[in-house]
Design an enzyme around this catalytic site. Structure first.
Site, short mmCIF file in Angstrom:
data_model
loop_
_atom_site.label_atom_id
_atom_site.label_comp_id
_atom_site.label_asym_id
_atom_site.label_seq_id
_atom_site.Cartn_x
_atom_site.Cartn_y
_atom_site.Cartn_z
N LYS A 143 5.04 5.72 3.16
CA LYS A 143 4.43 7.05 3.30
C LYS A 143 4.90 7.75 4.57
O LYS A 143 5.05 8.97 4.58
CB LYS A 143 2.89 6.93 3.33
N LYS A 191 6.55 4.49 -8.59
CA LYS A 191 5.16 4.45 -9.05
C LYS A 191 4.70 5.85 -9.51
O LYS A 191 5.05 6.84 -8.88
CB LYS A 191 4.31 3.99 -7.86
N LYS A 221 -0.05 10.73 -7.61
CA LYS A 221 -0.66 12.07 -7.61
C LYS A 221 0.20 13.06 -6.84
O LYS A 221 0.11 14.26 -7.06
CB LYS A 221 -2.01 12.00 -6.90
P1 AMP Z 1 -5.37 6.24 -5.16
O1 AMP Z 1 -5.06 7.41 -5.99
O2 AMP Z 1 -4.19 5.87 -4.29
O3 AMP Z 1 -6.65 6.30 -4.43
O4 AMP Z 1 -5.51 5.02 -6.18
C1 AMP Z 1 -6.71 4.72 -6.85
C2 AMP Z 1 -6.54 3.42 -7.61
O5 AMP Z 1 -5.54 3.60 -8.62
C3 AMP Z 1 -6.07 2.23 -6.75
O6 AMP Z 1 -6.74 1.06 -7.18
C4 AMP Z 1 -4.59 2.14 -7.03
O7 AMP Z 1 -4.11 0.83 -6.90
C5 AMP Z 1 -4.55 2.58 -8.49
N1 AMP Z 1 -3.25 3.19 -8.81
C6 AMP Z 1 -2.70 4.30 -8.23
N2 AMP Z 1 -1.51 4.58 -8.78
C7 AMP Z 1 -1.29 3.63 -9.73
C8 AMP Z 1 -0.23 3.37 -10.65
N3 AMP Z 1 0.84 4.16 -10.72
N4 AMP Z 1 -0.33 2.31 -11.48
C9 AMP Z 1 -1.43 1.50 -11.44
N5 AMP Z 1 -2.47 1.68 -10.59
C10 AMP Z 1 -2.40 2.73 -9.75
#
Ligand code: AMP
Ligand code: TRP
Length: 333
Positions: free
Chosen positions: A113, A195, A198
């Site tokens: 990041k 990956k 968002k």
């Molecule tokens: P975040 O949006 O970073 O807060 O992620 C929220 C949850 O979604 C966390 O448990 C991440 O590990 C999971 N997550 C985010 N992106 C992915 C992805 N591309 N594939 C699987 N899990 C994800």
């Protein structure tokens, strides 16, 4: 023995996509009958990268609406936004004195990041894994459902808990266990080695939980693939990351094993597979997306859920903080 307790968090940084849902949120729902659970919308994590104050509230409401539309029981589980429980920030400070700089220096997400301009990244982005450990340990949570990109942060939380227990000669924090689905690191639809995220600049890289049927159709149609037929064996996927990702999505969204999905489409045209995948995704998303739209309009209901959740979270977390004050010799009065 501590009783089993789940904690997990999702950042209110943008619209929830199927990576978040298949990797994390669907597991929250699957586990809710077996464990006491606490889910936080982690706004203090979100601001490690600048967020527009004008939109952060609506992002919090959005994540909460997705939780509820996905089937999380907001009466049984504790659901709240992190900044309304100040004990998270306090425990992050206490644990920051246990965590070692060498441990943080190994965190790959920070390296990714912060990129090349590391000197200019926020201190919060660097110490973020300590706040994540605090989130979990504040409730003495034992199980943490997350996508596998969070595995390293969870190992750090275990290291911090262990060192704290050793330093203070007491079995105070349980070592939290990850709860992860197999094959559910969902990758970008534009690049099977990246990956799904968002913050990707291309909206074609991800399918949102609020996408309508036409959006889903177009995104799957435009998703990157190659010109070969569908594979008949798993090992043929090593060189085909995009097809492998679409098969993972199909399997996770339909509940069929990846082997069965491979068998079903073996040697068929990619376009046929894409058409069936579109149907599977529409079946999954359509009911949720209409529920999300309905819920997001009801701000007073959403705020009530957050208020109840934060009151319950606060009363649990003040107990842990007072125990810690005593244990660490901090509070005299
Ligand atoms: P975040 O949006 O970073 O807060 O992620 C929220 C949850 O979604 C966390 O448990 C991440 O590990 C999971 N997550 C985010 N992106 C992915 C992805 N591309 N594939 C699987 N899990 C994800
Ligand atoms: N770091 C997680 C992510 O980016 C979100 C998060 C914050 C979290 N605190 C947590 C996940 C505690 C599990 C437990 O996805």
């Amino acid at each position: 023995m501590n009783k089993k307790l789940i904690f997990s968090g999702v950042q209110p940084t943008g619209e929830i996509h199927i990576g978040n849902y298949l990797g994390a949120i669907s597991q929250f729902v699957d586990n809710q009958d077996n464990y006491e659970s606490i889910y936080s919308i982690v706004d203090l994590h979100a601001i490690t990268v600048w967020q527009d104050p004008k939109i952060i509230q609506s992002q919090i409401h959005h994540v909460l609406s997705v939780f509820i539309a996905a089937g999380l029981n907001y009466e049984k589980n504790i659901i709240f936004n992190q900044s309304s429980v100040p004990q998270h920030a306090e425990l992050a400070w206490l644990l920051g004195c246990t965590a070692r700089i060498g441990w943080l220096n190994r965190m790959t997400q920070f390296k990714d990041k912060a990129g090349k301009n590391r000197e200019n990244a926020s201190v919060g982005l660097y110490t973020y894994p300590v706040l994540m450990a605090a989130d979990i340990l504040l409730y003495k949570a034992t199980h943490v459902p997350v996508g596998d990109d969070q595995k390293q942060h969870l190992e750090l939380a275990r290291d911090i808990a262990h060192k704290f227990n050793v330093d203070y000669e007491i079995d105070f924090f349980p070592l939290p266990e990850p709860v992860m689905n197999k094959n559910t690191r969902i990758m970008s639809l534009r690049d099977g080695t990246k990956k799904m995220s968002k913050s990707d600049t291309s909206s074609y890289s991800r399918i949102l939980m609020t996408d309508n049927n036409d959006d889903i159709k177009t995104k799957i149609k435009k998703s990157k693939t190659d010109s070969m037929k569908m594979p008949s064996i798993d090992s043929a996927l090593d060189e085909r990351p995009e097809i492998s990702n679409l098969l993972n999505i199909f399997s996770a969204a339909s509940g069929e094993s990846k082997e069965d999905v491979i068998k079903k489409f073996a040697e068929r045209e990619i376009s046929e597979f894409k058409s069936d995948l579109t149907d599977v995704l529409i079946n999954l998303i359509e009911p949720m997306s209409s529920e999300i739209k309905r819920l997001i309009a009801d701000k007073s209901f959403l705020n009530e859920v957050l208020k109840k959740g934060s009151d319950r979270a606060k009363s649990l977390s003040t107990v842990t903080i007072s125990e810690l004050h005593k244990l660490m010799g901090l509070k005299i009065l």
